[in-house]
Design an enzyme around this catalytic site. Structure first.
Site, PDB file in Angstrom:
ATOM      1  N   HIS A 154       0.824  -1.220   0.000  1.00 35.27           N
ATOM      2  CA  HIS A 154       0.000   0.000   0.000  1.00 35.27           C
ATOM      3  C   HIS A 154       0.853   1.263   0.000  1.00 35.27           C
ATOM      4  O   HIS A 154       0.362   2.341  -0.352  1.00 35.27           O
ATOM      5  CB  HIS A 154      -0.986   0.006   1.174  1.00 35.27           C
ATOM      6  CG  HIS A 154      -0.386   0.286   2.512  1.00 35.27           C
ATOM      7  ND1 HIS A 154      -0.076  -0.698   3.419  1.00 35.27           N
ATOM      8  CD2 HIS A 154      -0.046   1.447   3.109  1.00 35.27           C
ATOM      9  CE1 HIS A 154       0.411  -0.155   4.524  1.00 35.27           C
ATOM     10  NE2 HIS A 154       0.460   1.142   4.353  1.00 35.27           N
ATOM     11  N   SER A 201       4.665   2.783   7.839  1.00 34.32           N
ATOM     12  CA  SER A 201       4.385   1.571   7.072  1.00 34.32           C
ATOM     13  C   SER A 201       5.595   1.140   6.264  1.00 34.32           C
ATOM     14  O   SER A 201       6.198   1.937   5.539  1.00 34.32           O
ATOM     15  CB  SER A 201       3.211   1.799   6.126  1.00 34.32           C
ATOM     16  OG  SER A 201       2.008   1.939   6.835  1.00 34.32           O
ATOM     17  N   ASP A 243       0.269  -7.729   1.650  1.00 32.93           N
ATOM     18  CA  ASP A 243       0.550  -6.300   1.647  1.00 32.93           C
ATOM     19  C   ASP A 243       2.049  -6.042   1.677  1.00 32.93           C
ATOM     20  O   ASP A 243       2.555  -5.273   2.502  1.00 32.93           O
ATOM     21  CB  ASP A 243      -0.140  -5.602   2.824  1.00 32.93           C
ATOM     22  CG  ASP A 243      -0.086  -4.077   2.701  1.00 32.93           C
ATOM     23  OD1 ASP A 243       0.182  -3.591   1.587  1.00 32.93           O
ATOM     24  OD2 ASP A 243      -0.284  -3.392   3.723  1.00 32.93           O
TER      25      ASP A 243
END
Length: 481
Positions: free
Chosen positions: A120, A226, A150
């Protein structure tokens, strides 16, 4: 004069008091000997310092640029239009959108360095820039990406051989309460380090169906973290920071990281094949309700219940049947259906694996040669091979309270769901039909039902007798090759 004398005496007295206080404190101002607790705290501080110094250079900042279209008026106006004016009406205007995330340098092959991050973070990137801790920057290239976990792997080229590469630890050794550090670029504050503990292990429910069993930590993780590293006190990467739960968008101590053991195979697959190859068993599984566990004799056991099997799949060829309860894959105990999906996905296509299962209460082991998971679009077209293509549930007292009065005293099983595109759906079977016979034999319990399915497995046909709205209906389901 008397007032002045009193003032001077008071001033001198105060000075003498201060001098006396200074001398007395100075005489005893030598640092007290370190207590055991102080030494322990200093050791911990030094440990954090050493870990940060070791781990910061293996973390990167990732800058991503993608072209987006100007939103329609009802969607709002991009911030920069307030400064530069809105474009004239007409065709939507493209504009560049920049986002920041984090990454971890996980490998080097010659002059090529590999950086792991979240899928993402990359989005629909048209330009990727990788910033190192020492301020060097390199253009990044996408090696591979995977939505199910992911994860994405980037690469950059450098003549230098002094760029540090992460040491990947063993996330299976983590315990709740272990100290960890989270390193990344929250809100653009690059190369930030936060400390906390492992709050929990094996968490589920990641965004967008992410299949990992996450490490939960209270080390502060925010937007921009992230793809960054979660490291232990040895400086080893034990997780990839991925998402947070927060009502405000900021850290409230509920951060989640993908265990590094769930990542190692992904890195190899990306480098060797450019994509992740998932193992495939070929079953439809779930976590059975208490009523199902009671009827199937599964009380006190944890595992994944097989509701249906794809005909011709590795599970089908290996002898796994609907009604089986898988409790182990190899030597790994299976707690629930999500864990089975995760463990099977990490198996290499072509390898043989033992599956320990309970069948009608009896433990048995079957060997299955794992297949390669088809693409999601292909899996949806495989529903026509599902055996039997529907699920049933016992006629408990609670279920009977919601049935018409004319079904009172009826013995059988209620159809709880019918899979779209299956033979059963094509034939017209519906949820809430009551199955009273399979293959001409009455079924009054789940065990009756699954015994008949196993008996008829090789025939390719399944005769059903169901009751719908008081009427008895016969179905003859047939599977092609």
């Amino acid at each position: 004069m008397k007032g002045l004398f009193v003032f001077l005496m008071g001033f001198l007295g105060g000075m003498i008091f201060l001098l006396g206080f200074s001398c007395s404190t100075g005489a005893s101002a030598t640092p007290p000997p370190h207590t055991e607790a102080a030494i322990d705290l200093e050791t911990l501080q030094n440990s954090f310092r050493e870990v940060a110094e070791q781990a910061l250079p293996i973390v990167t900042e990732i800058s991503v640029v993608e072209t987006k279209q100007q939103p329609s008026p009802e969607e709002g106006t991009p911030w920069f239009f307030f400064f530069f004016g809105e474009p004239e009406e007409g065709e939507p205007q493209p504009y560049e959108s920049e986002a920041l995330g984090s990454g971890v340098i996980v490998d080097r092959k010659g002059k090529t360095y590999y950086v792991l991050t979240n899928n993402h973070v990359i989005g629909k990137a048209e330009k990727i820039t990788i910033h190192l801790y020492d301020d060097r920057t390199f253009p990044g290239t996408i090696v591979g990406r995977d939505e199910r976990k992911d994860l994405a792997l980037l690469s950059f080229e450098a003549d230098s051989t002094d760029i540090p590469v992460a040491v990947l630890g063993d996330s299976s050794t983590l315990h709740v309460g272990d100290w960890v550090l989270a390193i990344g670029n929250p809100f653009g504050f690059d190369f930030s380090v936060t400390a906390g503990i492992v709050s929990a292990l094996g968490r589920r429910g990641g965004p967008d169906g992410n299949i990992s069993d996450f490490i939960q930590t209270d080390a502060a993780i925010n937007k921009g973290n992230s793809g960054g590293a979660l490291v232990n006190l040895k400086g080893e990467v034990v997780g990839i920071n991925t998402w947070i739960t927060s009502p405000t968008g900021g850290s409230i101590g509920l951060g989640f990281a993908i265990p590094i053991n769930n990542v190692k195979k992904v890195i190899r697959d990306f480098i060797e094949k450019g994509k992740v190859e998932y193992g495939w068993l070929g079953v439809s599984v779930g976590d059975p309700a208490d009523a199902v566990k009671d009827e199937m004799g599964l009380e006190g056991h944890r595992g994944a219940f097989v509701y249906q099997v794809f005909r011709g799949s590795p599970a089908y060829e290996g002898g796994i049947l609907p009604g089986d309860y898988i409790v182990k894959v190899g030597e790994a105990a299976i707690r629930d259906a999500d864990e089975l999906v995760l463990r099977v996905g990490d198996l290499r296509p072509g390898e043989k694996t033992d599956f320990t299962l309970l069948r009608m209460g009896e433990k048995m082991v079957v060997e299955v040669r794992i297949g390669q998971r088809p693409a999601e679009e292909a899996i949806r077209t495989l529903n026509k091979h599902l055996w039997p293509g529907f699920s049933v549930y016992p006629l408990t007292d609670e279920v009977r309270r919601h049935l018409p009065e004319d079904t009172e005293g009826l013995r059988g099983l209620i159809v709880s769901s019918v899979e779209q595109g299956s033979v059963a759906a094509t034939a017209g079977l519906k949820a809430e039909d009551i199955v009273t016979a399979v293959g001409g034999n009455p079924v009054q319990s789940l065990k009756d039902f699954y015994v008949q399915l196993g008996r008829l497995k090789e025939t390719g046909t399944l005769g059903l007798t169901v009751v719908r709205e008081g009427q008895e209906i016969g179905f003859e389901l047939t599977w092609g090759d």
